[in-house]
Design an enzyme around this catalytic site. Sequence first.
Site, short mmCIF file in Angstrom:
data_model
loop_
_atom_site.label_atom_id
_atom_site.label_comp_id
_atom_site.label_asym_id
_atom_site.label_seq_id
_atom_site.Cartn_x
_atom_site.Cartn_y
_atom_site.Cartn_z
N GLY A 1 0.78 -1.24 0.00
CA GLY A 1 0.00 0.00 0.00
C GLY A 1 0.81 1.28 0.00
O GLY A 1 0.35 2.30 -0.50
N GLU B 1 4.15 4.37 5.88
CA GLU B 1 2.95 3.52 5.90
C GLU B 1 1.83 4.20 5.12
O GLU B 1 1.78 5.43 5.02
CB GLU B 1 2.58 3.29 7.39
CG GLU B 1 1.34 2.50 7.67
CD GLU B 1 1.36 1.05 7.17
OE1 GLU B 1 1.45 0.88 5.94
OE2 GLU B 1 1.23 0.14 7.99
N ASP B 2 0.92 3.39 4.59
CA ASP B 2 -0.20 3.96 3.83
C ASP B 2 -1.26 4.57 4.74
O ASP B 2 -1.58 5.74 4.66
CB ASP B 2 -0.81 2.92 2.87
CG ASP B 2 -1.18 1.60 3.55
OD1 ASP B 2 -1.05 1.49 4.78
OD2 ASP B 2 -1.61 0.67 2.83
N ASP C 1 -5.05 2.45 10.82
CA ASP C 1 -6.46 2.20 11.13
C ASP C 1 -6.55 1.91 12.63
O ASP C 1 -6.67 2.83 13.44
CB ASP C 1 -6.93 1.03 10.26
CG ASP C 1 -8.40 0.74 10.38
OD1 ASP C 1 -9.12 1.55 10.96
OD2 ASP C 1 -8.85 -0.32 9.91
N LYS D 1 -7.00 7.08 10.53
CA LYS D 1 -8.41 7.10 10.94
C LYS D 1 -8.43 7.17 12.46
O LYS D 1 -8.50 6.14 13.13
CB LYS D 1 -9.11 5.80 10.53
CG LYS D 1 -9.36 5.64 9.06
CD LYS D 1 -10.09 4.32 8.83
CE LYS D 1 -10.20 4.03 7.36
NZ LYS D 1 -10.68 2.66 7.11
N PHE E 1 -14.14 3.08 4.19
CA PHE E 1 -13.11 2.33 3.49
C PHE E 1 -12.62 3.13 2.29
O PHE E 1 -13.38 3.45 1.38
CB PHE E 1 -13.63 0.96 3.05
CG PHE E 1 -12.51 0.05 2.65
CD1 PHE E 1 -11.72 -0.54 3.62
CD2 PHE E 1 -12.21 -0.17 1.31
CE1 PHE E 1 -10.66 -1.37 3.27
CE2 PHE E 1 -11.14 -0.99 0.96
CZ PHE E 1 -10.37 -1.58 1.94
N VAL E 2 -11.33 3.47 2.30
CA VAL E 2 -10.78 4.34 1.26
C VAL E 2 -9.84 3.56 0.34
O VAL E 2 -9.21 2.58 0.76
CB VAL E 2 -10.06 5.57 1.85
CG1 VAL E 2 -11.04 6.43 2.63
CG2 VAL E 2 -8.89 5.18 2.73
N ASP F 1 -5.69 -0.41 -1.86
CA ASP F 1 -6.50 -1.28 -2.72
C ASP F 1 -7.77 -1.75 -2.03
O ASP F 1 -7.93 -1.63 -0.82
CB ASP F 1 -5.69 -2.53 -3.09
CG ASP F 1 -5.59 -3.51 -1.92
OD1 ASP F 1 -5.29 -3.07 -0.80
OD2 ASP F 1 -5.83 -4.71 -2.13
N ARG G 1 -5.31 0.62 -6.78
CA ARG G 1 -4.04 1.18 -6.30
C ARG G 1 -3.55 2.31 -7.19
O ARG G 1 -2.88 3.23 -6.74
CB ARG G 1 -2.95 0.10 -6.24
CG ARG G 1 -3.16 -0.93 -5.14
CD ARG G 1 -1.86 -1.70 -4.91
NE ARG G 1 -2.07 -2.97 -4.25
CZ ARG G 1 -2.19 -3.14 -2.93
NH1 ARG G 1 -2.12 -2.12 -2.11
NH2 ARG G 1 -2.36 -4.35 -2.42
P1 5GP Z 1 -4.17 -1.39 11.28
O1 5GP Z 1 -3.20 -2.39 11.82
O2 5GP Z 1 -3.77 0.03 11.56
O3 5GP Z 1 -5.57 -1.68 11.73
O4 5GP Z 1 -4.24 -1.66 9.75
C1 5GP Z 1 -3.55 -0.94 8.81
C2 5GP Z 1 -3.71 -1.63 7.47
O5 5GP Z 1 -5.08 -1.98 7.20
C3 5GP Z 1 -3.29 -0.68 6.40
O6 5GP Z 1 -1.91 -0.76 6.14
C4 5GP Z 1 -4.16 -1.12 5.23
O7 5GP Z 1 -3.52 -2.17 4.53
C5 5GP Z 1 -5.43 -1.67 5.87
N1 5GP Z 1 -6.51 -0.66 5.89
C6 5GP Z 1 -7.06 -0.09 6.96
N2 5GP Z 1 -8.03 0.79 6.61
C7 5GP Z 1 -8.08 0.76 5.25
C8 5GP Z 1 -8.89 1.46 4.28
O8 5GP Z 1 -9.76 2.30 4.57
N3 5GP Z 1 -8.63 1.17 2.98
C9 5GP Z 1 -7.69 0.26 2.60
N4 5GP Z 1 -7.54 0.06 1.28
N5 5GP Z 1 -6.93 -0.42 3.48
C10 5GP Z 1 -7.12 -0.17 4.80
#
Ligand code: 5GP
Length: 190
Positions: A47, A102-103, A106, A134, A155-156, A162, A168
């Site tokens: 990502g 990082e992308d 969440d 977020k 969800f973005v 992706d 992407r």
């Molecule tokens: P976390 O461990 O912070 O919950 O998860 C982060 C990962 O979840 C991100 O690197 C991404 O791959 C995925 N993710 C979380 N929210 C989104 C979203 O809104 N869109 C997309 N495409 N991926 C997300």
Amino acid sequence: MTVMYQDDLKTVLYTEAEIAARVAELGARISRDYEGKSIALVGVLNGAVVFLADLMRAITVPVHVDMVAISSYGSYSSTSGVARIMKDLDNSVESQHVLIVEDIVDTGLTLNYLVDYMRARNPASVKVAAMLSKPSQHRVKVQVDYLGFEVPDEFVVGYGLDFAQRYRNLPCIAVLKPEIYAGPDTPPTL
Ligand code: 5GP
């Protein structure tokens, strides 16, 4: 203007131009903060590749680039926080100034794991650049030193992000229409 994948998108949150301006600002800040040093940029596959590619060209101090791939156990719809490295660093980060790229943050669990993983490798410092966050979803306290934008709990996709490996290459950041992901792969955030 026709937006790629237009029929699948609910709203565009950030345009290509807005993203470019923000990345330029972040690059300038990072360059100031690391003046006289070099940075070991660690991008998180897949990502973060688009953000990493743009961000590194907005940084004016020397950089090394390495990539890691990380996966959470369990289904996508229940981020457990138990992560594992699928692709490790190719080079040592010992005594380096690590900047994780990082992308999106969440729950923060992935980033939390990654920061600990990097710290255990005796770097000079560890900081984090994330394109999106977020805040309402954070389950653990994570420090993002360089943040692109905050996004709502939707969800973005786009700019590297992706859904089922699609979108992407969308140059903007957009909210996906819920009917696109309705089904067994429903994202964790909804
Ligand atoms: P976390 O461990 O912070 O919950 O998860 C982060 C990962 O979840 C991100 O690197 C991404 O791959 C995925 N993710 C979380 N929210 C989104 C979203 O809104 N869109 C997309 N495409 N991926 C997300």
